[in-house]
Design a protein around this motif. Structure first.
Motif, mmCIF file in Angstrom:
data_model
loop_
_atom_site.group_PDB
_atom_site.id
_atom_site.type_symbol
_atom_site.label_atom_id
_atom_site.label_comp_id
_atom_site.label_asym_id
_atom_site.label_seq_id
_atom_site.Cartn_x
_atom_site.Cartn_y
_atom_site.Cartn_z
ATOM 1 N N GLY A 110 -12.209 3.310 9.834
ATOM 2 C CA GLY A 110 -12.063 2.068 9.098
ATOM 3 C C GLY A 110 -11.165 2.286 7.894
ATOM 4 O O GLY A 110 -10.814 3.415 7.560
ATOM 5 N N PRO A 111 -10.802 1.215 7.191
ATOM 6 C CA PRO A 111 -9.915 1.349 6.040
ATOM 7 C C PRO A 111 -10.509 2.209 4.924
ATOM 8 O O PRO A 111 -9.791 2.964 4.277
ATOM 9 N N TRP A 166 -4.328 1.175 14.464
ATOM 10 C CA TRP A 166 -3.617 1.298 13.197
ATOM 11 C C TRP A 166 -2.147 1.576 13.448
ATOM 12 O O TRP A 166 -1.803 2.399 14.290
ATOM 13 N N TYR A 179 -5.700 -6.572 7.269
ATOM 14 C CA TYR A 179 -6.776 -5.591 7.350
ATOM 15 C C TYR A 179 -6.123 -4.224 7.409
ATOM 16 O O TYR A 179 -5.353 -3.939 8.330
ATOM 17 N N ASN A 197 -5.500 -11.220 10.601
ATOM 18 C CA ASN A 197 -5.680 -11.244 9.145
ATOM 19 C C ASN A 197 -5.259 -9.908 8.554
ATOM 20 O O ASN A 197 -5.304 -8.889 9.234
ATOM 21 N N SER A 229 -3.891 -3.020 10.693
ATOM 22 C CA SER A 229 -4.600 -3.126 11.960
ATOM 23 C C SER A 229 -3.958 -4.210 12.824
ATOM 24 O O SER A 229 -3.681 -5.310 12.353
ATOM 25 N N GLN A 277 -5.815 -5.937 1.657
ATOM 26 C CA GLN A 277 -6.100 -7.267 1.133
ATOM 27 C C GLN A 277 -5.927 -7.307 -0.384
ATOM 28 O O GLN A 277 -5.404 -8.277 -0.933
ATOM 29 N N SER A 313 -4.660 -13.286 -0.435
ATOM 30 C CA SER A 313 -4.658 -12.155 0.470
ATOM 31 C C SER A 313 -4.294 -12.634 1.872
ATOM 32 O O SER A 313 -5.149 -12.834 2.724
ATOM 33 N N LEU A 342 -7.458 -1.214 -0.450
ATOM 34 C CA LEU A 342 -7.459 -2.092 0.718
ATOM 35 C C LEU A 342 -6.188 -2.941 0.723
ATOM 36 O O LEU A 342 -5.724 -3.394 -0.331
#
Length: 166
Positions: free
Chosen positions: A49-50, A117, A159, A157, A99, A69, A80, A67
């Motif tokens: 994950g991030p 990724w 991410y 979105n 992502s 965002q 964002s 992040l």
């Protein structure tokens, strides 16, 4: 030895830092063994994950990783969301791991499928809201180009992770 998959995040980190993947994995295992073990608990890597990518950057650099965002929110639009201008703005001062979705068999970008990724390089604007996205795809171990529309449909979105150059 176990054939590894799901290393796209670690490969993007290695590509951004200009280090061999083997160096990333061995230092990660020696510096934070519990963190390494969480990802390789069964012997085979699970996806990252991030937050885990941010932690991985912390092992190798003192540059700030946040992040995606948050980085986009700090850009000129104060929202964002993906825009050509906001992505290029943050790419001027850092690197982005984003992502997207890919086809599990071909590794090609698509609207649905396996989360994956990639490292964004640049967006070349063409006309209002359109352009070409240049990115590094670890599945192919190469840079690829897709339309901005294709990228947005695949990513949905914002991410991911942003690593500042400072």
């Amino acid at each position: 030895k176990v054939k590894q998959t799901n290393l796209c995040g670690q490969i993007c980190v290695a590509q951004i830092l200009g280090l061999p993947l083997s160096d990333i994995l061995s230092k990660w295992q020696s510096v934070t063994p519990s963190f390494f073990k969480r990802v390789f608990e069964t012997g085979k890597a699970r996806g990252t994950g991030p937050g885990e990518l941010i932690d991985l950057f912390k092992i190798f650099t003192d540059r700030k990783a946040i992040l995606l965002q948050e980085a986009l929110y700090q850009s000129h639009i104060k929202r964002s969301r993906y825009t050509i201008k906001s992505i290029n703005e943050i790419l001027e001062n850092g690197s982005v791991i984003a992502s997207i979705h890919i086809n599990a068999f071909t590794g090609l970008i698509q609207q649905t499928g396996v989360l994956h990724w990639v490292s964004l390089k640049k967006i070349i604007p063409e006309r209002n809201g359109q352009g070409a996205v240049l990115f590094y795809n670890p599945a192919m171990d190469s840079e690829e180009v897709c339309s901005y529309d294709e990228f947005i449909r695949s990513a949905v979105n914002p991410y991911g992770v942003y690593l500042s150059n400072q």
